[in-house]
Every structure is written in structure tokens, then in C-alpha cells.
Design a protein around this motif. Structure first.
Motif, PDB file in Angstrom:
ATOM      1  N   ASP A 177      -1.401   8.686  10.576  1.00 24.40           N
ATOM      2  CA  ASP A 177      -2.218   7.989   9.583  1.00 24.40           C
ATOM      3  C   ASP A 177      -3.437   7.332  10.249  1.00 24.40           C
ATOM      4  OD1 ASP A 177      -2.215   6.926   6.742  1.00 24.40           O
ATOM      5  OD2 ASP A 177      -2.283   5.028   7.815  1.00 24.40           O
ATOM      6  N   VAL A 178      -4.580   7.472   9.617  1.00 20.68           N
ATOM      7  CA  VAL A 178      -5.811   6.828  10.090  1.00 20.68           C
ATOM      8  C   VAL A 178      -5.951   6.952  11.609  1.00 20.68           C
ATOM      9  CG1 VAL A 178      -7.302   4.833   9.669  1.00 20.68           C
ATOM     10  CG2 VAL A 178      -5.303   5.110   8.286  1.00 20.68           C
ATOM     11  N   ARG A 195       2.688  13.209  11.160  1.00 23.14           N
ATOM     12  CA  ARG A 195       1.359  13.091  10.554  1.00 23.14           C
ATOM     13  C   ARG A 195       0.859  11.705  10.950  1.00 23.14           C
ATOM     14  NH1 ARG A 195      -0.950   9.372   6.587  1.00 23.14           N
ATOM     15  NH2 ARG A 195      -2.597  10.450   5.490  1.00 23.14           N
ATOM     16  N   ARG A 204      -5.317   5.315  -6.732  1.00 20.11           N
ATOM     17  CA  ARG A 204      -4.705   6.611  -6.466  1.00 20.11           C
ATOM     18  C   ARG A 204      -3.354   6.830  -7.131  1.00 20.11           C
ATOM     19  NH1 ARG A 204      -5.036   5.011  -0.320  1.00 20.11           N
ATOM     20  NH2 ARG A 204      -4.250   3.177  -1.395  1.00 20.11           N
ATOM     21  N   VAL A 254       2.266   5.394  11.180  1.00 21.42           N
ATOM     22  CA  VAL A 254       1.156   4.534  10.742  1.00 21.42           C
ATOM     23  C   VAL A 254       0.806   3.573  11.893  1.00 21.42           C
ATOM     24  CG1 VAL A 254       0.340   3.033   8.865  1.00 21.42           C
ATOM     25  CG2 VAL A 254       2.158   4.689   8.420  1.00 21.42           C
ATOM     26  N   GLU A 264      -4.791  12.491  10.631  1.00 21.53           N
ATOM     27  CA  GLU A 264      -5.629  12.172   9.479  1.00 21.53           C
ATOM     28  C   GLU A 264      -6.813  11.398  10.057  1.00 21.53           C
ATOM     29  OE1 GLU A 264      -5.852   9.518   5.411  1.00 21.53           O
ATOM     30  OE2 GLU A 264      -5.215   8.692   7.322  1.00 21.53           O
ATOM     31  N   ASP A 313       0.847  -1.196   0.000  1.00 15.30           N
ATOM     32  CA  ASP A 313       0.000   0.000   0.000  1.00 15.30           C
ATOM     33  C   ASP A 313       0.888   1.254   0.000  1.00 15.30           C
ATOM     34  OD1 ASP A 313      -2.095   1.782   0.157  1.00 15.30           O
ATOM     35  OD2 ASP A 313      -2.375   1.540   2.318  1.00 15.30           O
ATOM     36  N   HIS A 341      -1.951  -0.088  11.728  1.00 23.02           N
ATOM     37  CA  HIS A 341      -1.569  -1.417  11.231  1.00 23.02           C
ATOM     38  C   HIS A 341      -0.085  -1.436  10.915  1.00 23.02           C
ATOM     39  CE1 HIS A 341      -3.270   1.251   8.096  1.00 23.02           C
ATOM     40  NE2 HIS A 341      -2.110   1.021   7.520  1.00 23.02           N
ATOM     41  N   GLN A 364      -1.813  -5.599   5.687  1.00 22.29           N
ATOM     42  CA  GLN A 364      -1.766  -4.544   6.712  1.00 22.29           C
ATOM     43  C   GLN A 364      -2.558  -4.967   7.961  1.00 22.29           C
ATOM     44  OE1 GLN A 364      -3.203  -1.788   3.585  1.00 22.29           O
ATOM     45  NE2 GLN A 364      -1.692  -0.332   4.350  1.00 22.29           N
ATOM     46  N   PHE A 371     -10.121  -2.029   1.643  1.00 26.67           N
ATOM     47  CA  PHE A 371      -9.483  -2.509   0.417  1.00 26.67           C
ATOM     48  C   PHE A 371      -9.911  -3.914   0.018  1.00 26.67           C
ATOM     49  CE2 PHE A 371      -5.397   0.173   1.212  1.00 26.67           C
ATOM     50  CZ  PHE A 371      -6.065   1.313   0.806  1.00 26.67           C
ATOM     51  N   TYR A 415       2.491   2.486   3.177  1.00 29.67           N
ATOM     52  CA  TYR A 415       1.661   2.534   4.385  1.00 29.67           C
ATOM     53  C   TYR A 415       1.473   1.123   4.959  1.00 29.67           C
ATOM     54  CZ  TYR A 415       0.964   7.491   3.812  1.00 29.67           C
ATOM     55  OH  TYR A 415       1.192   8.843   3.731  1.00 29.67           O
ATOM     56  N   HIS A 442      -1.763  12.384  -1.515  1.00 28.87           N
ATOM     57  CA  HIS A 442      -1.466  11.177  -2.295  1.00 28.87           C
ATOM     58  C   HIS A 442      -2.657  10.233  -2.411  1.00 28.87           C
ATOM     59  CE1 HIS A 442      -1.265  10.083   1.835  1.00 28.87           C
ATOM     60  NE2 HIS A 442      -1.194   8.804   1.522  1.00 28.87           N
ATOM     61  N   ASP A 443      -3.749  10.537  -1.730  1.00 25.65           N
ATOM     62  CA  ASP A 443      -4.939   9.682  -1.819  1.00 25.65           C
ATOM     63  C   ASP A 443      -5.988  10.268  -2.753  1.00 25.65           C
ATOM     64  OD1 ASP A 443      -3.978   7.843   0.054  1.00 25.65           O
ATOM     65  OD2 ASP A 443      -4.765   9.006   1.732  1.00 25.65           O
ATOM     66  N   ARG A 455       0.425   9.917  -8.022  1.00 18.63           N
ATOM     67  CA  ARG A 455       1.682   9.499  -7.379  1.00 18.63           C
ATOM     68  C   ARG A 455       2.789   9.266  -8.402  1.00 18.63           C
ATOM     69  NH1 ARG A 455      -0.742   4.985  -3.123  1.00 18.63           N
ATOM     70  NH2 ARG A 455      -2.102   6.418  -2.000  1.00 18.63           N
TER      71      ARG A 455
HETATM   72  C1  GLC Z   1      -4.144   6.604   4.929  1.00 18.49           C
HETATM   73  C2  GLC Z   1      -3.153   6.890   3.833  1.00 18.49           C
HETATM   74  C3  GLC Z   1      -3.447   6.008   2.669  1.00 18.49           C
HETATM   75  C4  GLC Z   1      -3.357   4.562   3.104  1.00 18.49           C
HETATM   76  C5  GLC Z   1      -4.225   4.294   4.316  1.00 18.49           C
HETATM   77  C6  GLC Z   1      -3.876   2.994   4.961  1.00 18.49           C
HETATM   78  O1  GLC Z   1      -5.435   6.960   4.594  1.00 18.49           O
HETATM   79  O2  GLC Z   1      -3.188   8.249   3.515  1.00 18.49           O
HETATM   80  O3  GLC Z   1      -2.573   6.250   1.607  1.00 18.49           O
HETATM   81  O4  GLC Z   1      -3.750   3.738   2.064  1.00 18.49           O
HETATM   82  O5  GLC Z   1      -4.044   5.272   5.299  1.00 18.49           O
HETATM   83  O6  GLC Z   1      -2.649   3.081   5.623  1.00 18.49           O
END
Ligand code: GLC
Length: 547
Positions: A211-212, A209, A422, A104, A273, A64, A107, A179, A152, A67, A333-334, A426
Motif C-alpha cells: 500500500d502507498v 500488495r 469510494r 500497509v 501501489e 479507512d 502508516h 493513520q 484526507f 487501511y 476498491h478506490d 465496496r
Molecule cells: C491506498 C489504499 C486506499 C487507502 C490508502 C491509505 O491507496 O488503496 O484504500 O485509503 O492507501 O492507506
């Protein structure tokens, strides 16, 4: 230039997102690297940025886009070494640019040592307790433990046998099967992330930053609840009692992180995020938790005066609730490139358009780029912090025609190929008009660059008055000089398609979204996203002026 001493530097900062694998490649393996970032410090400095945020550069098999992290406290050998990281950090700091790294925490990857240990260990073991393993339903445990969905894949559960596990259990993953979600009820997991945050903060990283950020804590009480909803406005998610997301317990984690951040001088900062209902954002952006949260309101708001005004008003009001500043962002990037969103007719289904390789409808490059620069000047004049995605300063467009056999995004690969994903935003950046891979690097770029990248390259736009890059350069420089109290006043206009606001020091911003040419108010023009026509502001333009 040295780093500012202001502890509140982040409140109204301009922060640039680098997707390292697609920024600049110095070793010719087709993948951008940390030395690539270092090689472009002058370019970044020419944008008068306060900080850069680097998407993950950690060891990863790229299920991913990085990530999926194998090791949180290291650099992927394809991108460099920790020494390269230190060198990059020092070079950026010397240029007055701070650095955020991406954490991150929801996961890891399936290649993380702890996941490998978990797969090798037995049910009930300490190794498995770091993740979310459960027995399946059905006579032989052949049905996933719950009906929880994944972003996903259809199910959030994958059978351990996928990775060679022999105990007939399932593990949970909100994203791809590569993940696996951490079990945040396990103190070992919490301690390990504190170690990671400390590792980077001690190296001199200025911010994170997250993530999630809304997904770490789940309701794992037995029996597991069914029917998790991913709708952020479902009642249970609005009061923090949902199964999988935005649970109130997550703020306990962030309060602990805040104590760590505040133990540094200056305190480390963070941005969440959090894809939650806007009314919940202040909880993430509180000064007791992460301090700031992305506000994605603009990302999908149609480019109209009414929508933009509404977004600004709501967002400023929310930020006041927690003593944080607002964040503005048009791309990352998303997301599909903002210029393309604005260059496509609004009724076009973007997903279908991407699946058609951009053939189903024309995209107007000129209008898209012009309006996106106007939109950027609009948000750059607002109080608060702006996040800019790499390449958006070039007004670059989505690469819609990546052949299916080169698509990397799990959104495409796992979602029964119903969405192309996405990758189109990228694609490695074009630095030069010609030459090998538009100056990205000597090796074939990991995603293919189209011919039209030449016109959007840094070289093609540099020194050209009125190009997106030069407008951004001026805007970011002026913004730094003009920055003032975090307030705005709206001014009446004679068209419902025109917005005009000012800041307390007389910095005015007027945007004509789509009206026929609009008379320029009295004042000294300091910047225009596109030239005035007979003294009037054309549709899709923003002008900054001093009244
Ligand atoms: C966040 C990231 C994205 C990724 C997801 C899972 O939303 O911005 O790119 O796929 O987390 O880690």
C-alpha cells in the motif's frame, strides 16, 4: 489442483482482489469474514484464478476501510482468527489459488500499541521516534510544523491532544488523522515490518500488495522543508528528491525486502501501489526491489481505441526496462466501478454525479456493462498480469445512492464533504437473486445493497450464456490455456475505432470501441464479449479468435 511450480507464475497471472469486509459474511455481523472467503473457494476456482489479493483483514477501527491497521500480525476478531486464516489459505492453495496479503507500511492506526505508547511518552523519547512528532510553530506551538497537505484532510499534521497527548506536539499523517505515518528513518520500524513480512510468508502467503509504496521515506531533515507537492510530475518528484513521496531512499527498504522474499522457495512476490509518474514505476518493479508495480494507466483512460493503444504501448515498453511484466487493472476498491465509468457520459463530473446520489445524469447500465466486459477481454488478452476487482466479473455498477449518513469513507467525512468517496464500489457482493441480503450474510450489510443487485448476482448470471460472469469464466480459462510469450503484434484495421492485436501463438484479440458494426476478420472465433450481429462485431465488443 495444485499450485504451479513455475517461479515466474506471477508474470502473466490473473489475480482477483477480495475486499474481505464486502465479500461474504458467515457470522451474520454484516461484515464479510475469512470464513466467508473459504466458503467461496469453489466460486473462485470456477474463475480459473492464479491468485487472490486480500485487502486488509487486520484488527482495525475502520477509519479507512481497514487501511488503518491496529496490529499487522493478527486478524480482526470481526473477520475471524488466525486459525481461520490458515484454513482459508489451505483451502485456496488446495484449489490452486495463491494468496497475497496487503501490507500497509506508510502508516499504522492511532490504535496501534506503538502509537498509543508514543502519545503517552515524552518528546524526544524512543516511543515518539517511531512516528513523526514535531513541535508546532507560533508563540505557543499552535501552528502545524509545516504546510504539508494530507490526502484526507487539509493538513498532514494533527495535534496530539486529539488523542489525549499532553506535550503540545503535532504528528504527521498523509491520510486520515487516525493513520499516523511511521518514521522510516527509524531502524526499529524497518525491523518490525520485516518481522511482519516474515510472519505472513512463513504462514505460506505467496505475495504482498504494498500500500502507498511510494510514501514511506520522507525528507525529515531539519528544518523541515515547506511546500510539499503531491503532483507526481513535479520536477522534484521526477528525480526522487521530493519531500513526501517517491524518494530514492525508499528503494533501499525494498532491496532489503527483496532479500527476504528471495530467501523463500518459491520467492515471495510483491506488487507496489505506487502513485508516481510512470517513468518512475520501473524502480518499484525492478527485480531487486518489489518486482512488480500496478500500472493504473487504464483506470482513467477514456474507452477509445487511441487511448487504449497508447496505454498498452507505453506500459509494455516500461515493463521491458526492468525485466518485469506489465500489470493491467481497470478497477479496485478506490475506484468507481468501471462499468459505471463507461456507462456515464464522459463529460459528466463523476464526483458531482456521486454527490447527487446518481441523480444528476442517467447511467446506461447496459452500455456500461457491455463495454466493461469488452475492456476486460481486451486486457486479459494482453501479455502480463491482470488484476480484477471483486464484482467486476459480474459487470456490476457503482452504488451511487448510499445515504450520506451511511457513508464510511474518510474521503467524504474528512474532506469537508466535497467528495462522496469510494464506498459505492465496496458494497457487499450479491450472491443470490433474492433471499436475505442477496446471499451476502444474515446480518444487515455494513453498506446498503440496492434492489438492482439482484440482476447482477452470481446466481442470476451463472449458467447464462453471454452473461458477464460466464464470459469471464471462459476468458480466464482460455487465457490460461493460451498464455504464451509476452509479446504482441498490432494489425491494421479499417477503422480508427477498432484495435486488433495478436500474440505469438496466433491468439488474436479485436475490439470495436465505437465503430458501427465491424467485419469479423477470418479465423476461428473462440470467445466474444457480446454476440456477433450478422457476422459483424458490434460497438463495445471484443472477440478472441485463432487466425
Ligand atoms: C491506498 C489504499 C486506499 C487507502 C490508502 C491509505 O491507496 O488503496 O484504500 O485509503 O492507501 O492507506
Amino acid at each position: 489442483m495444485s499450485l504451479s511450480k513455475d517461479k515466474n507464475w506471477w508474470r502473466q497471472a490473473a489475480i482477483y482482489q477480495i475486499y474481505p469486509r464486502s465479500f461474504a459474511d458467515t457470522d451474520g455481523n454484516g461484515i464479510g469474514d475469512l470464513k466467508g472467503v473459504t466458503s467461496k473457494v469453489d466460486y473462485l476456482a470456477s474463475l480459473s484464478l492464479d491468485a487472490v489479493w486480500l485487502s486488509p483483514f487486520y484488527p482495525s477501527a475502520l477509519a479507512d476501510g481497514g487501511y488503518d491497521v491496529d496490529d499487522y500480525r493478527n486478524v480482526d476478531p470481526k473477520l475471524g482468527t488466525l486459525a481461520d486464516f490458515d484454513e482459508m489459505l489451505a483451502a485456496l492453495h488446495n484449489a490452486g489459488i495463491r494468496v497475497f496479503v496487503d501490507i500497509v507500511p506508510n502508516h499504522s492506526s492511532n490504535l496501534h500499541q506503538w502509537f498509543k505508547d508514543a502519545i503517552a511518552a515524552a518528546p524526544g523519547s524512543a516511543e515518539r521516534a517511531r512516528y513523526i512528532f514535531r513541535d508546532g510553530r507560533g508563540a505557543n506551538g499552535e501552528i502545524p510544523p509545516t504546510d504539508w497537505p494530507s490526502h484526507f484532510a487539509p493538513s498532514a499534521w494533527t495535534h496530539e491532544s486529539t488523542w489525549g497527548g499532553k506535550h503540545n506536539q503535532w504528528y504527521m499523517h498523509w491520510f486520515a488523522p487516525e493513520q499516523p505515518d511511521w518514521n522510516w528513518d527509524n531502524p526499529e520500524v524497518e525491523a518490525d515490518f520485516l518481522k511482519t513480512l516474515k510472519f505472513w510468508a512463513d504462514r505460506g502467503v505467496d505475495g504482498f500488495r504494498i500500500d502507498v509504496a511510494h510514501a514511506l521515506k520522507k525528507d525529515l531533515s531539519e528544518p523541515l522543508r515547506m511546500r510539499a507537492t503531491m503532483e507526481y510530475d513535479a520536477p522534484q518528484n521526477l528525480d526522487g528528491t521530493g519531500i513526501l513521496m517517491d524518494r530514492n531512499e525508499v528503494f533501499e527498504v525494498y532491496r532489503t525486502w527483496r532479500t527476504l522474499f528471495n530467501s523463500y522457495d518459491p520467492p515471495r512476490v510483491a506488487v507496489a501501489e505506487a502513485n508516481v509518474h510512470p517513468s518512475r514505476l520501473p524502480l518499484y518493479a525492478s527485480e531487486n526491489t518489489l518486482g512488480q508495480s500496478f500500472d493504473f494507466r487504464f483506470i482513467d483512460a477514456a474507452f477509445t481505441a487511441q487511448n487504449y493503444k497508447e496505454c498498452v504501448s507505453q506500459s509494455l515498453e516500461l515493463a521491458k526496462k526492468n525485466n518485469s511484466s506489465t500489470t493491467w487493472t481497470l478497477g479496485n476498491h478506490d475506484q468507481m466501478r468501471y462499468a459505471t465509468k463507461l456507462g456515464l457520459h464522459p463529460i459528466v463530473d463523476r464526483n458531482d454525479w456521486l454527490l447527487s446520489h446518481g441523480q444528476s445524469h442517467p447511467v446506461d447500465f447496459e452500455i456500461g456493462t457491455r463495454c466493461s466486459v469488452a475492456a476486460n477481454l481486451f486486457i486479459l488478452a494482453l501479455p502480463g498480469c491482470t488484476y480484477i476487482y471483486q464484482g467486476d466479473e459480474l459487470g456490476i455498477h457503482e452504488v451511487a445512492d448510499i445515504p450520506f449518513d451511511q457513508v464510511q469513507d474518510p474521503l467524504y467525512l474528512r474532506n469537508l464533504k466535497q467528495a462522496k468517496g469510494r464506498d459505492g464500489s465496496r458494497v457487499p457482493l450479491p450472491w443470490t437473486r433474492g433471499g436475505t441480503n442477496f446471499g451476502f450474510g444474515a446480518g444487515t450489510p455494513h453498506l446498503p445493497q440496492p434492489k438492482w443487485f439482484a440482476d447482477f448476482s452470481v446466481e442470476a448470471e451463472s449458467g447464462i450464456s453471454g452473461s458477464p460472469l460466464e464470459v469471464f469464466r471462459k476468458a480466464l480459462k482460455l487465457r490460461r490455456e493460451l498464455q504464451c510469450a509476452e509479446e504482441i503484434t498490432w494489425h491494421e484495421t479499417t477503422s480508427e475505432d477498432v484495435l486488433h492485436f495478436s500474440r505469438p501463438n496466433g491468439w488474436n484479440c479485436i475490439t470495436n470501441f465505437k465503430a458501427s458494426k465491424y467485419p469479423m476478420p477470418a479465423g476461428e472465433i473462440i470467445l466474444a464479449s457480446s454476440p456477433l450481429v450478422n457476422g459483424k462485431i458490434a460497438a463495445g465488443s471484443t472477440v478472441w479468435f485463432k487466425a
